[in-house]
Motif scaffolding. Structure first.
Motif, PDB file in Angstrom:
ATOM      1  N   PRO A 121      66.438 -10.077  65.545  1.00  0.00           N
ATOM      2  CA  PRO A 121      65.762  -9.686  64.298  1.00  0.00           C
ATOM      3  C   PRO A 121      65.489  -8.197  64.173  1.00  0.00           C
ATOM      4  CG  PRO A 121      64.810 -11.708  65.145  1.00  0.00           C
ATOM      5  CD  PRO A 121      65.746 -11.208  66.205  1.00  0.00           C
ATOM      6  N   GLN A 122      65.202  -7.505  65.269  1.00  0.00           N
ATOM      7  CA  GLN A 122      64.912  -6.076  65.161  1.00  0.00           C
ATOM      8  C   GLN A 122      66.127  -5.296  64.693  1.00  0.00           C
ATOM      9  OE1 GLN A 122      62.982  -4.174  68.506  1.00  0.00           O
ATOM     10  NE2 GLN A 122      63.617  -2.146  67.854  1.00  0.00           N
ATOM     11  N   GLU A 123      67.295  -5.593  65.256  1.00  0.00           N
ATOM     12  CA  GLU A 123      68.510  -4.889  64.854  1.00  0.00           C
ATOM     13  C   GLU A 123      68.796  -5.112  63.371  1.00  0.00           C
ATOM     14  OE1 GLU A 123      71.215  -3.131  66.587  1.00  0.00           O
ATOM     15  OE2 GLU A 123      69.575  -2.679  67.948  1.00  0.00           O
ATOM     16  N   ILE A 124      68.608  -6.333  62.903  1.00  0.00           N
ATOM     17  CA  ILE A 124      68.888  -6.652  61.500  1.00  0.00           C
ATOM     18  C   ILE A 124      67.908  -5.934  60.586  1.00  0.00           C
ATOM     19  CG2 ILE A 124      68.914  -8.536  59.809  1.00  0.00           C
ATOM     20  CD1 ILE A 124      69.852 -10.341  62.179  1.00  0.00           C
ATOM     21  N   ALA A 125      66.623  -5.975  60.926  1.00  0.00           N
ATOM     22  CA  ALA A 125      65.608  -5.352  60.073  1.00  0.00           C
ATOM     23  C   ALA A 125      65.742  -3.833  60.057  1.00  0.00           C
ATOM     24  CB  ALA A 125      64.215  -5.765  60.540  1.00  0.00           C
ATOM     25  N   GLU A 126      66.132  -3.259  61.173  1.00  0.00           N
ATOM     26  CA  GLU A 126      66.279  -1.797  61.266  1.00  0.00           C
ATOM     27  C   GLU A 126      67.340  -1.276  60.304  1.00  0.00           C
ATOM     28  OE1 GLU A 126      67.949   0.943  64.775  1.00  0.00           O
ATOM     29  OE2 GLU A 126      65.974   0.073  65.249  1.00  0.00           O
ATOM     30  N   ASN A 127      68.268  -2.135  59.941  1.00  0.00           N
ATOM     31  CA  ASN A 127      69.338  -1.755  59.019  1.00  0.00           C
ATOM     32  C   ASN A 127      68.800  -1.202  57.704  1.00  0.00           C
ATOM     33  OD1 ASN A 127      72.309  -2.005  59.189  1.00  0.00           O
ATOM     34  ND2 ASN A 127      72.079  -3.095  57.257  1.00  0.00           N
ATOM     35  N   GLY A 128      67.634  -1.709  57.270  1.00  0.00           N
ATOM     36  CA  GLY A 128      67.081  -1.296  55.985  1.00  0.00           C
ATOM     37  C   GLY A 128      66.612   0.137  55.946  1.00  0.00           C
ATOM     38  N   VAL A 129      66.288   0.731  57.112  1.00  0.00           N
ATOM     39  CA  VAL A 129      65.830   2.123  57.135  1.00  0.00           C
ATOM     40  C   VAL A 129      66.927   3.066  57.602  1.00  0.00           C
ATOM     41  CG1 VAL A 129      63.436   1.442  57.486  1.00  0.00           C
ATOM     42  CG2 VAL A 129      64.873   1.954  59.477  1.00  0.00           C
ATOM     43  N   ASP A 130      68.063   2.512  58.004  1.00  0.00           N
ATOM     44  CA  ASP A 130      69.206   3.322  58.434  1.00  0.00           C
ATOM     45  C   ASP A 130      69.993   3.741  57.194  1.00  0.00           C
ATOM     46  OD1 ASP A 130      71.468   4.429  59.533  1.00  0.00           O
ATOM     47  OD2 ASP A 130      72.212   2.550  60.407  1.00  0.00           O
TER      48      ASP A 130
END
Length: 334
Positions: free
Chosen positions: A160-169
């Protein structure tokens, strides 16, 4: 050469999807595997869902394979011990007396359950801690005037962290999603809640061939590690639940659940909705991300530059969802 550890963080805690409410009928029993654990999900005859560890505390039979609902409980297929959604044993049909522990406490480990937004949510915490916050309700997924949700799902090697981090990348939107520009927005953090809002304008070609510039926006609310809601406005309004449930520390199931205000079939608005969903799920959307997520590693100390977006700030937010603040891979430990 030593093997590279892809994801040094563990499984985060929070509220996670374990099923859609309308896909769990009264009397139904489903074996599941999430959070690195075998589980059983059922809905008893009173309509209440329950999620328990799969293996009977008596002699270890899997309750999800042959277990049956009886009244408010699920019965083990091996010796017919019965367990309620709270994990307490409600019946041992051949016993003259309950074991003392079965009178005092739940003996089939239960998981807290909530139903909201058409989803069955469970609270997972590796140490068994009680829920620290609630599920956010988004009425449009269950209220009249909104379309029947459209659902999509994927499974791949990530978390989940990798997926959610996508939104701020923000930098990847140009190269993965072929977007010319990402509207600048604002982000705020309040404990376990993350809010973001970005607004801009889009040129839209109308059915009569003319082009009109229309205000558009993307608003996101993230509620811990497992609940994320996004609303997109422009030609149409589209609401999206992003549901990422860890299967193991290095495997995840991702679901997108869309709804929108009801529109006339075959109308311009209906076609615009179809196009928006296709773009979000297709190669210019999550289908472009999944192969990268599936094969990438998590860099604990990434080499960043200006234009990458607030990745480290996001990681400081997300690290609170691990049971140990010193979890390898957290910003504090890096």
């Amino acid at each position: 050469m030593p093997q590279v550890e892809r994801f040094p963080m563990g499984i985060p805690f929070g509220w996670f999807f374990v099923g859609y409410s309308d896909e769990l009928a009264v009397g139904e029993v489903k074996p599941l595997h999430y959070f690195g654990r075998d589980l059983v999900l059922f809905r008893n005859e009173a309509g209440a869902p329950g999620l328990l560890d799969a293996y009977c505390p008596h002699l270890g039979a899997h309750l999800g394979h042959g277990g049956t609902v009886d009244g408010e409980s699920i019965r083990c297929p091996f010796h017919a011990w019965a367990f309620k959604p709270d994990g307490f044993c409600s019946d041992i049909p051949y016993a003259k007396a309950f074991p003392p522990i079965a009178k005092r406490e739940p003996i089939a480990r239960p998981y807290p359950i909530r139903e909201a937004n058409g989803v069955v949510w469970t609270w997972y915490h590796p140490l068994g801690s009680a829920p620290q916050y609630g599920v956010i309700v988004h009425d449009e997924f269950t209220q009249p005037g909104w379309a029947k949700p459209r659902r999509f799902d994927w499974r791949f090697a990530s978390n989940p962290q990798e997926i959610a981090e996508n939104g701020v990348d923000v930098a990847h939107f140009e190269f993965v999603h072929k977007m010319d520009a990402v509207p600048e927005g604002t982000t705020s953090y309040d404990g376990h809640i993350r809010h973001s809002h970005a607004a801009g304008e889009r040129a839209v070609k109308l059915p009569d061939g003319t082009t009109k510039v229309i205000p558009s926006s993307v608003t996101t609310i993230q509620n811990g590690a497992g609940q994320k809601f996004t609303q997109l406005t422009g030609v149409v309004t589209l609401s999206l639940m992003v549901l990422a449930t860890p299967v193991e520390a290095d495997a995840v199931e991702l679901r997108f659940c869309f709804t929108h205000p009801e529109v006339e079939p075959d109308s311009f608005e209906a076609r615009a909705i179809d196009a928006a969903i296709a773009n979000t799920c297709g190669q210019t959307g999550v289908a472009g991300d999944i192969p990268i997520w599936h094969h990438k590693i998590h860099r604990k100390r990434p080499l960043l530059c200006d234009g990458d977006g607030p990745i480290l700030r996001f990681r400081r937010y997300f690290e609170q969802f691990y049971a140990d603040a010193d979890t390898p891979g957290s910003v504090a430990a890096a």
